[in-house]
Write a protein that holds these residues in place. Sequence first.
Motif, PDB file in Angstrom:
ATOM      1  N   VAL A 144      88.221  77.399 140.409  1.00 13.04           N
ATOM      2  CA  VAL A 144      87.639  78.739 140.542  1.00 13.04           C
ATOM      3  C   VAL A 144      88.444  79.755 139.718  1.00 13.04           C
ATOM      4  N   ALA A 196      87.335  82.250 136.609  1.00 14.96           N
ATOM      5  CA  ALA A 196      87.414  83.689 136.928  1.00 14.96           C
ATOM      6  C   ALA A 196      87.754  84.512 135.700  1.00 14.96           C
ATOM      7  N   TYR A 205      83.533  85.093 138.821  1.00 16.13           N
ATOM      8  CA  TYR A 205      84.596  85.162 139.844  1.00 16.13           C
ATOM      9  C   TYR A 205      85.612  86.211 139.412  1.00 16.13           C
TER      10      TYR A 205
END
Length: 428
Positions: free
Chosen positions: A33, A37, A232
């Motif tokens: 993640v 991001a 993200y």
Amino acid sequence: MSKTYQVKPVSGPVEGTVRPPGSKSITNRALIVAALAQGTTHLTGVLDSQDTQVMIESLNRLGISVKHDPESCSIEVEGCAGTIPQSSASLWLENSGTSIRFLTALCASGQGEYVLDGNARMQQRPIQDLVAALSRLGVDVACENGTGCPPVRVKANGLPGGETAISGSVSSQYLSALLMVAPAAQSPITITILDEMVSKPYLDITLGVMAQFGVTIDRLEETVWRIQPQTYQRSVAYDIEPDASAASYFFAAAAITGGAVTVDGLNQDALQGDINFIRVLEDMGCEIKRGRVNITVQGKPLKGIDVDMNDISDTAQTLAAVALFAEGPTCIRNVGHIRHKETDRLAAIATELKRMGIQVEETEDSVTIYPGKIQPATIETYDDHRMAMSFALVGLKVPGIVIADPDCTVKTYPHFFDDLERLCGQPL
Ligand SMILES: O=C(O)C1=C[C@@H](OP(=O)(O)O)[C@@H](O)[C@H](O)C1
Ligand SMILES: C=C(OP(=O)(O)O)C(=O)O
């Protein structure tokens, strides 16, 4: 370490405090993640083991800067805001299920050609359900040998949005992979879950980590989930909790020896479902003290139980070891999916318990253990870290237990035997 490890029985109850390393499941999700991001993420409390090292190495190969400082258990990730800089890469994932599944989905969001592969066992571990779900979205992805297992080749042209469906009956990691990468798609993705999902609590970890980076999903129905395209946001500082599956070995040491072991850094609200292994020990008779930032298990006389371990199956082997010291049989049920892990874990449990002279009944998805006299034995570990860590616990009480290939714990817990020795207050 030598090729075998002779466990030395403890002279009394194990008493002490331990802090296991960071969660594998959270570390590998946070890495994926953070890579997707925007901006730089600083992770602390990370796990440094083979499963996280192959993930870091792969992200670097994909052109994402991941700087790891093992000394301080921290990692800095320069997120690429949903893009993958490299247009071709060969990734080697050893036997890390989370890594190969999460990275297959990540590669599908790139532009180029990527091959993901692992060791001989990884080439027997299914990934077809994830491949099928990505194919339904229009991704050109296939298992190269036609086996439904790695190696996987992805020819990506960005992740198209749309509707897809996924099976979770073999592994929850496929849905976790799809969910984490879905925000990087070109349009919304709607996912229908086709059947009963195994290992469900891992989805909460996935949603928890996504939320930490500012992304939530819409649950249209129980089995229909939608994710909007979005980026993200970096997590300036994300501290990862200790590994709850690793903690199970120390809780079990207390249960088996009638001692009291405190695990620091975890509480009942931990993100990881495996924290609920303490409920199993509680049902067997142990006393649990649930602190704000720690948990203590106090061993008491144990009684066998019949328990559905589908949600917390990484602790099935731990329970198999504890069961030997209980009054009456223990049945570990609804865990057919553990035949697809580092080894066929149901077969491994049954074979190694029988090697110690224990009566065992094995079915397609369960094992029943009848406590009896335990004979000294050299335990085969089948390159499965959890066989080594859980069966070593038997040796805390029984002389003559030897663990073959103890170094296989490098997968998730390279210093396991050091920590166990420290807890037991002696070189075992
Ligand atoms: O998503 C995860 O982090 C994991 C999910 C579980 O696998 P399955 O979903 O394949 O049971 C578990 O066994 C594995 O150690 C980690
Ligand atoms: C099953 C496991 O790992 P993975 O699926 O991530 O290889 C495990 O750690 O027990």
